[in-house]
Design a protein around this motif. Structure first.
Motif, mmCIF file in Angstrom:
data_model
loop_
_atom_site.group_PDB
_atom_site.id
_atom_site.type_symbol
_atom_site.label_atom_id
_atom_site.label_comp_id
_atom_site.label_asym_id
_atom_site.label_seq_id
_atom_site.Cartn_x
_atom_site.Cartn_y
_atom_site.Cartn_z
ATOM 1 N N ALA A 229 77.006 108.438 71.628
ATOM 2 C CA ALA A 229 76.268 109.518 72.298
ATOM 3 C C ALA A 229 77.234 110.619 72.737
ATOM 4 O O ALA A 229 76.916 111.812 72.657
ATOM 5 C CB ALA A 229 75.517 108.956 73.506
ATOM 6 N N SER A 233 77.033 114.676 72.169
ATOM 7 C CA SER A 233 77.104 115.669 73.250
ATOM 8 C C SER A 233 78.322 116.572 73.090
ATOM 9 O O SER A 233 78.276 117.758 73.429
ATOM 10 C CB SER A 233 77.127 114.982 74.630
ATOM 11 O OG SER A 233 75.803 114.715 75.041
ATOM 12 N N ASN A 236 77.484 119.051 70.429
ATOM 13 C CA ASN A 236 76.449 119.941 70.949
ATOM 14 C C ASN A 236 77.025 120.932 71.958
ATOM 15 O O ASN A 236 76.606 122.090 72.016
ATOM 16 C CB ASN A 236 75.301 119.134 71.567
ATOM 17 C CG ASN A 236 74.357 118.582 70.507
ATOM 18 O OD1 ASN A 236 74.398 119.013 69.353
ATOM 19 N ND2 ASN A 236 73.517 117.639 70.877
ATOM 20 N N GLY A 272 69.437 117.603 70.398
ATOM 21 C CA GLY A 272 69.734 116.590 71.418
ATOM 22 C C GLY A 272 69.410 115.211 70.889
ATOM 23 O O GLY A 272 68.492 115.052 70.095
ATOM 24 N N GLN A 279 70.403 107.105 75.996
ATOM 25 C CA GLN A 279 70.247 107.525 77.395
ATOM 26 C C GLN A 279 70.176 106.310 78.328
ATOM 27 O O GLN A 279 70.844 106.256 79.350
ATOM 28 C CB GLN A 279 68.986 108.378 77.528
ATOM 29 C CG GLN A 279 68.664 108.667 78.980
ATOM 30 C CD GLN A 279 67.812 109.893 79.135
ATOM 31 O OE1 GLN A 279 68.063 110.926 78.505
ATOM 32 N NE2 GLN A 279 66.813 109.806 79.966
ATOM 33 N N ASN A 308 73.172 116.563 77.183
ATOM 34 C CA ASN A 308 72.033 116.351 76.275
ATOM 35 C C ASN A 308 70.765 117.007 76.831
ATOM 36 O O ASN A 308 70.007 117.641 76.097
ATOM 37 C CB ASN A 308 71.824 114.849 76.059
ATOM 38 C CG ASN A 308 70.946 114.556 74.862
ATOM 39 O OD1 ASN A 308 71.174 115.073 73.767
ATOM 40 N ND2 ASN A 308 69.921 113.753 75.069
ATOM 41 N N GLN A 311 71.003 120.653 76.292
ATOM 42 C CA GLN A 311 70.793 121.071 74.902
ATOM 43 C C GLN A 311 69.295 121.185 74.584
ATOM 44 O O GLN A 311 68.851 122.119 73.922
ATOM 45 C CB GLN A 311 71.480 120.061 73.965
ATOM 46 C CG GLN A 311 71.506 120.465 72.510
ATOM 47 C CD GLN A 311 72.554 121.525 72.193
ATOM 48 O OE1 GLN A 311 73.131 122.153 73.089
ATOM 49 N NE2 GLN A 311 72.797 121.747 70.920
#
Ligand code: UDX
Ligand code: ADP
Length: 465
Positions: A229, A233, A236, A272, A279, A308, A311
């Protein structure tokens, strides 16, 4: 110990596909998948195998091969536990929505219920395998419950986290990078580890089967998801900077990905990440770190979630600001609702949050997704509880045909990277839209140059002008 019968509690995205592969590869083992959800079990047993409740490429063929031979789906949880030598726990561990740790900690009530049921039903010794992602040291709680039954039955607890990604579950299960098994270091613990290793060894080479202690195994799963993850991120975060500076995030990703220390995978900028794991697992990690007063560790990982959320909001904001600062009364077509391609799973999908934001701005959202049903979309929005069910029902229209979804729309937002979107007749779509016709590509899926030639105003994630 030679395992002849397996029970898996939980017929979801993890339990269903994992057990189908074990059954297919181990015809000598009886595999029974049980669930409290009668409708889900009925769907797994549907005579039409394409109607199984989980869409995964290749899965229905495997279920068709093994079902009724040595793969069974049932709601009789007690009987399956009683018959099994090995029990996998694959129930859901959602983020807590109440009490201490609300919004952060994993809710272990389903796990505990399973442990208690196993304890009360078992008459013979069993190996219990944690498959669900769990906070570190959950095995201890399961152990305590199982070892205090007072009926003389012995249990061994193993941690065997699943690393499959949805959409590629079958290939991931057939050919995993590694299988991780955590167990106790004593002789009985090792015997249990060996029994599980022997099952996987039916199709996976032993050098890919790692054994560790229980706690390392539990924490490795959380760590793997946190790292993955974090990569999304990170790219992003760079996508926003690219948009400001005139860089192209795809070019940046390619350039850094060729560094063998960084590697090319998981560098796709997007609207995202979603899914049931990232999460939830990071929130759980943050909660665990805080509970040990490791505040810097907690803050570090929390930033992945903050980025996230930013985004998703930023993408929705771009749509509103580009459409002359108002989308009120405008039709926005969504291509895709699933959290990624090749799955019908929508948990934590970015599409839900973008839709919620646009509905707050009084847009009308028309959705097309090749695998997600309307009921699911409505229930995803209702779960957010931002507005009444009636308002959600009138705010979005679900179309079975992508061309209908896009007809008369002011803009199209690409929320899922389904391959079929690339081969649509984009000239036809353009002709039937309001002008200027906008595309906001949240997946960097479409060919921007081609779209601009057709006449669209095209915006991709992370592409500066
Ligand atoms: C993840 C882990 O990959 C898997 O090992 C674990 O068992 C469960 O969680 P999953 O959530 O099924 O699997 O899908 P994954 O492919 O990891 O994608 C997660 C999200 O990140 C999706 O929304 C996907 O679109 C997004 N993503 C992924 C990106 O935005 N960019 C990328 O480069 C990769
Ligand atoms: P995952 O993605 O982790 O597989 P899912 O939510 O898809 O999660 O699946 C978990 C399944 O576990 C659900 O179908 C749920 O009904 C089932 N389940 C939860 N608790 C129990 C229980 N005590 N006994 C049997 N099934 C359970």
């Amino acid at each position: 110990m030679n395992i002849k019968s397996i029970c898996c509690i939980g017929a979801g995205y993890v339990g269903g596909p994992t057990m189908a592969i074990i059954a297919a590869k181990c015809p000598h083992i009886k595999v029974t998948v049980v669930d409290l959800n009668e409708a889900r079990i009925a769907a797994w047993n549907d005579a039409d195998v394409t109607k199984i409740p989980i869409y995964e490429p290749g899965l229905s063929d495997i279920v068709a091969e093994a079902r009724g031979r040595n793969l069974f789906f049932s709601t009789n949880v007690d009987q399956a536990i009683d018959e099994a030598d090995m029990i996998f726990i694959s129930v859901n561990t959602p983020t807590k929505t109440y009490g201490i740790g609300k919004g952060m900690a994993a809710d272990l009530k389903y796990i505990e219920l399973c442990a208690r049921q196993i304890a009360s039903v078992s008459k013979t010794d069993k190996i219990v395998v944690e498959k669900s992602t769990l906070p570190v040291r959950t095995a201890e709680a399961i152990k305590n419950i199982l070892q205090n039954t007072g009926n003389g039955v012995k249990f061994q607890i193993l941690s065997n986290p699943e690393f499959l990604a949805e959409g590629t579950a079958v290939t991931d299960l057939l050919n995993p990078d590694r299988v991780l098994i955590g167990g106790d270091g004593d002789a009985e613990g090792q015997e249990a580890v060996n029994a599980l290793e022997a099952i996987y060894a039916n199709w996976i080479s032993r050098d890919r089967i790692l054994t560790t202690n229980l706690w390392s195994s539990e924490l490795s799963k959380l760590t793997a998801n946190a790292f993955l993850a974090q990569r999304v991120s990170s790219i992003n975060a760079m996508s926003e900077l690219c948009e400001k500076t005139g860089a192209d995030v795809n070019e940046v990703a390619r350039a850094i990905g060729m560094d063998s220390r960084i590697g090319p995978k998981f560098l796709k900028a997007s609207v995202g990440f979603g899914g049931s794991c990232f999460q939830k697992d990071i929130l759980n990690l943050v909660y665990i770190a805080k509970s040990y007063a490791l505040n810097e560790v907690a803050d570090y990982w929390e930033q992945v979630i903050i980025m996230n959320d930013h985004q998703k909001r930023r993408f929705a904001n771009t749509i509103v600001s580009t459409l002359y600062n108002t989308v009120s009364g405008k039709k926005i077509a969504f291509l895709g609702w699933a959290f990624k391609k090749d799955t019908n799973d929508t948990r934590e999908s970015a599409a839900i949050y973008v839709a919620d934001y646009l509905l707050n701005e009084q847009a009308h959202v028309a959705v097309f997704d090749p695998q997600v049903q309307e009921l699911q979309m409505q229930s995803d929005l209702n779960y957010l509880a931002t507005r009444s069910e009636k308002e959600n029902a009138s705010g979005i229209t679900v179309q079975q045909d992508p061309y209908e979804a896009c007809k008369d729309a002011h803009a199209i937002a690409v929320l899922t990277e389904w391959d079929e979107f690339k081969s649509y007749d984009w000239h036809r779509i353009y002709a039937n839209m309001k002008k200027p016709a906008f595309i906001f590509d949240g997946r960097n899926l479409l060919d921007g140059k081609k779209m601009e030639q057709i006449g669209f105003v095209f915006q991709a994630i992370g592409k500066g002008k």
